[in-house]
Motif scaffolding. Structure first.
Motif, mmCIF file in Angstrom:
data_model
loop_
_atom_site.group_PDB
_atom_site.id
_atom_site.type_symbol
_atom_site.label_atom_id
_atom_site.label_comp_id
_atom_site.label_asym_id
_atom_site.label_seq_id
_atom_site.Cartn_x
_atom_site.Cartn_y
_atom_site.Cartn_z
ATOM 1 N N SER A 265 21.107 2.619 19.983
ATOM 2 C CA SER A 265 20.681 1.359 20.599
ATOM 3 C C SER A 265 20.421 1.632 22.077
ATOM 4 C CB SER A 265 21.751 0.282 20.440
ATOM 5 O OG SER A 265 22.009 0.030 19.076
ATOM 6 N N LEU A 266 19.409 0.950 22.640
ATOM 7 C CA LEU A 266 18.987 1.283 24.002
ATOM 8 C C LEU A 266 18.612 0.027 24.772
ATOM 9 C CD1 LEU A 266 16.657 4.151 25.091
ATOM 10 C CD2 LEU A 266 15.972 1.819 25.632
ATOM 11 N N ASP A 267 19.043 -0.031 26.034
ATOM 12 C CA ASP A 267 18.573 -1.003 27.019
ATOM 13 C C ASP A 267 18.202 -0.223 28.273
ATOM 14 O OD1 ASP A 267 19.037 -4.006 26.202
ATOM 15 O OD2 ASP A 267 20.760 -2.898 25.434
ATOM 16 N N ALA A 268 17.125 -0.615 28.941
ATOM 17 C CA ALA A 268 16.687 0.168 30.094
ATOM 18 C C ALA A 268 15.834 -0.662 31.034
ATOM 19 C CB ALA A 268 15.901 1.401 29.631
ATOM 20 N N PHE A 269 15.770 -0.216 32.292
ATOM 21 C CA PHE A 269 14.777 -0.658 33.257
ATOM 22 C C PHE A 269 14.030 0.598 33.718
ATOM 23 C CE2 PHE A 269 17.808 -4.126 33.535
ATOM 24 C CZ PHE A 269 16.979 -5.233 33.547
ATOM 25 N N ILE A 270 12.703 0.546 33.706
ATOM 26 C CA ILE A 270 11.882 1.700 34.066
ATOM 27 C C ILE A 270 10.943 1.255 35.184
ATOM 28 C CG2 ILE A 270 10.302 3.469 33.229
ATOM 29 C CD1 ILE A 270 11.321 2.849 30.392
ATOM 30 N N ASP A 271 11.183 1.743 36.395
ATOM 31 C CA ASP A 271 10.476 1.278 37.585
ATOM 32 C C ASP A 271 9.600 2.390 38.146
ATOM 33 O OD1 ASP A 271 9.641 -0.001 39.849
ATOM 34 O OD2 ASP A 271 11.589 -0.028 40.842
ATOM 35 N N GLY A 272 8.257 2.203 38.114
ATOM 36 C CA GLY A 272 7.372 3.161 38.753
ATOM 37 C C GLY A 272 6.271 3.723 37.884
ATOM 38 N N LEU A 273 6.271 3.418 36.584
ATOM 39 C CA LEU A 273 5.190 3.897 35.731
ATOM 40 C C LEU A 273 3.839 3.381 36.230
ATOM 41 C CD1 LEU A 273 6.779 3.437 32.187
ATOM 42 C CD2 LEU A 273 6.375 5.580 33.378
ATOM 43 N N PRO A 274 2.763 4.146 36.028
ATOM 44 C CA PRO A 274 2.659 5.361 35.204
ATOM 45 C C PRO A 274 2.875 6.664 35.961
ATOM 46 C CG PRO A 274 0.467 4.642 35.800
ATOM 47 C CD PRO A 274 1.408 3.658 36.443
ATOM 48 N N VAL A 275 3.325 6.605 37.226
ATOM 49 C CA VAL A 275 3.508 7.829 38.015
ATOM 50 C C VAL A 275 4.913 8.362 37.736
ATOM 51 C CG1 VAL A 275 3.426 8.871 40.301
ATOM 52 C CG2 VAL A 275 1.968 6.897 39.774
ATOM 53 N N ILE A 276 5.022 9.328 36.809
ATOM 54 C CA ILE A 276 6.322 9.807 36.374
ATOM 55 C C ILE A 276 7.138 10.376 37.532
ATOM 56 C CG2 ILE A 276 7.479 11.570 34.978
ATOM 57 C CD1 ILE A 276 6.566 9.252 33.346
ATOM 58 N N GLY A 277 6.487 11.071 38.450
ATOM 59 C CA GLY A 277 7.193 11.695 39.558
ATOM 60 C C GLY A 277 7.903 10.714 40.462
ATOM 61 N N LYS A 278 7.477 9.455 40.459
ATOM 62 C CA LYS A 278 8.103 8.436 41.305
ATOM 63 C C LYS A 278 8.831 7.369 40.490
ATOM 64 C CE LYS A 278 4.758 8.991 45.074
ATOM 65 N NZ LYS A 278 3.766 8.304 45.952
ATOM 66 N N THR A 279 8.965 7.594 39.205
ATOM 67 C CA THR A 279 9.580 6.601 38.331
ATOM 68 C C THR A 279 11.096 6.755 38.307
ATOM 69 O OG1 THR A 279 7.622 6.469 36.921
ATOM 70 C CG2 THR A 279 9.698 5.737 35.968
ATOM 71 N N ILE A 280 11.793 5.622 38.397
ATOM 72 C CA ILE A 280 13.251 5.582 38.327
ATOM 73 C C ILE A 280 13.650 4.963 36.987
ATOM 74 C CG2 ILE A 280 15.373 4.721 39.369
ATOM 75 C CD1 ILE A 280 13.894 6.772 41.071
ATOM 76 N N PHE A 281 14.552 5.638 36.295
ATOM 77 C CA PHE A 281 15.032 5.178 34.994
ATOM 78 C C PHE A 281 16.479 4.713 35.126
ATOM 79 C CE2 PHE A 281 11.728 8.263 34.226
ATOM 80 C CZ PHE A 281 11.000 7.743 33.172
ATOM 81 N N SER A 282 16.757 3.559 34.576
ATOM 82 C CA SER A 282 18.133 3.083 34.429
ATOM 83 C C SER A 282 18.336 2.790 32.948
ATOM 84 C CB SER A 282 18.366 1.822 35.272
ATOM 85 O OG SER A 282 19.700 1.353 35.105
ATOM 86 N N VAL A 283 19.094 3.643 32.279
ATOM 87 C CA VAL A 283 19.144 3.630 30.820
ATOM 88 C C VAL A 283 20.584 3.550 30.334
ATOM 89 C CG1 VAL A 283 18.499 4.869 28.718
ATOM 90 C CG2 VAL A 283 17.061 5.054 30.762
ATOM 91 N N LYS A 284 20.806 2.678 29.376
ATOM 92 C CA LYS A 284 22.088 2.619 28.666
ATOM 93 C C LYS A 284 21.818 2.902 27.191
ATOM 94 C CE LYS A 284 24.318 -0.781 31.711
ATOM 95 N NZ LYS A 284 25.364 0.131 32.226
ATOM 96 N N ILE A 285 22.413 3.962 26.682
ATOM 97 C CA ILE A 285 22.316 4.302 25.259
ATOM 98 C C ILE A 285 23.682 4.070 24.643
ATOM 99 C CG2 ILE A 285 21.903 6.140 23.581
ATOM 100 C CD1 ILE A 285 20.008 7.410 25.599
ATOM 101 N N ARG A 286 23.693 3.275 23.588
ATOM 102 C CA ARG A 286 24.959 2.940 22.944
ATOM 103 C C ARG A 286 24.895 3.327 21.474
ATOM 104 N NH1 ARG A 286 26.179 3.114 27.308
ATOM 105 N NH2 ARG A 286 27.082 1.542 28.693
ATOM 106 N N ASN A 287 26.056 3.739 20.979
ATOM 107 C CA ASN A 287 26.211 4.021 19.535
ATOM 108 C C ASN A 287 25.184 5.033 19.038
ATOM 109 O OD1 ASN A 287 28.288 2.010 19.387
ATOM 110 N ND2 ASN A 287 26.678 0.446 19.295
ATOM 111 N N LEU A 288 24.944 6.056 19.861
ATOM 112 C CA LEU A 288 24.090 7.155 19.412
ATOM 113 C C LEU A 288 24.887 8.015 18.436
ATOM 114 C CD1 LEU A 288 21.819 9.221 19.335
ATOM 115 C CD2 LEU A 288 22.578 10.080 21.556
#
Length: 321
Positions: free
Chosen positions: A123-146
């Motif tokens: 299960s996943l919840d996330a905020f992805i700030d900066g697409l489509p420029v991967i080099g400047k993109t910040i990921f905030s990701v929570k992965i649960r029950n993997l």
């Protein structure tokens, strides 16, 4: 609406159907069903915007709401047509449901469920700030029950021209139940991982910083376990299990250039079936040489040890203890 297409690259859209509504501030695809030879997507998609001029900066001015329904199966083989350098050769089907909300430049996957292989899921919840420029993109990701297994990981097909082997240690760990918190991007990141395996639990806290050209990195990490079965990993006939806490400070771009210092202790350690007091250790790694010190103060055992391990070509080791 129903639609069929065959693109000259080989991508085949067997069927696209749904209810389409278009206005000067919204485009919606309801009851959308997309089928290819490998993908079956069930979704409702909305695009909200202030006016047609917003399409000039689609990634920032158009707010997407994409709801993927249970029963959706996405194939990486289809995705490879749009990103051939990264995915070509990967053909695993991935089951997917959940919500993706926001402009592309600040996307919010929410309550997303993913399944692959014979028994892997997360299960996943996330905020992805900066697409489509991967080099400047910040990921905030929570992965649960993997939950995954060595078999599922080793059966993943890799992109063409890339050979990746799952380490033998993963086979011994066998089954994985993992929770992950990750925040960062290409320059630096922070991760917290809690893992239950067939041999015991592991907890990792790490902070990694990269140079701007990605040529070098520095890392601070803490690794601990409440209980870990050592015998399957380290065949020694003496130590069977232990809890531990280690702190590491490292830098380098690969094992050849790695420099690292590790300090920590072992507790609840069993030697020949007998529990001993805490053991303190320290280690330093540089120029392919590991130097370690171990001290044990116990009513049954007092030990001070020093060791050197030299790692040379061909995965050979020269030990001096």
């Amino acid at each position: 609406m129903r639609f069929y297409a065959l693109e000259r690259s080989g991508f085949c859209l067997r069927d696209l159907s749904g209810d389409v509504h278009v206005s000067d501030k919204n485009i919606s695809f309801q009851n959308m069903e997309l089928t290819t030879p490998y993908t079956h997507m069930l979704s409702n998609i909305n695009m909200d915007f202030d006016g047609w001029e917003s399409m000039g900066d689609f990634c920032n001015n158009v707010v997407l709401t994409a709801v993927f329904q249970p029963g959706t199966v996405m194939s990486l083989q289809d995705a490879a047509y749009w990103a051939p350098m990264a995915l070509w050769g990967m053909d695993e089907p991935v089951e997917l449901d959940g919500v993706f909300y926001g402009p592309v430049g600040y996307m919010h996957p929410e309550n997303v469920h993913i399944a692959f292989g014979t028994s892997s899921r997360l299960s996943l919840d996330a905020f992805i700030d900066g697409l489509p420029v991967i080099g400047k993109t910040i990921f905030s990701v929570k992965i649960r029950n993997l939950h995954t297994t060595y078999e599922d990981l080793s059966n993943i097909h890799h992109p063409a021209g890339i050979e990746m082997k799952v380490p033998d240690l993963m086979r011994k760990l066998s089954i994985f139940d993992i929770n992950v918190d990750f925040e960062g991007g290409q320059q630096d990141c922070v991760a917290q991982v809690d893992m239950e395996t067939a041999l015991g639990n592991l907890a990792l806290n790490a902070q990694v910083n990269f140079l701007e050209d990605q040529s070098n990195y520095s890392m601070k990490a803490q690794v601990s376990s409440r209980r870990f079965q050592l015998e399957p990993v380290w065949k020694n006939g003496w130590v069977t299990r232990s809890a531990f806490h280690l702190e590491a400070d490292a830098s380098g771009r690969d094992m050849q250039h790695l420099k690292a210092d590790v300090v920590g202790f072992l507790t609840d350690t069993y030697v020949k079936g007998i529990s001993i007091e805490d053991a303190h250790l320290s280690a330093h790694y540089t120029d392919n040489r590991l130097t370690a010190q171990l001290e044990v103060q116990d009513s049954l055992l007092q030990l001070q040890g020093n060791g050197d391990v030299l790692f040379s070509a061909g995965d050979t080791m020269l030990c001096d203890v």
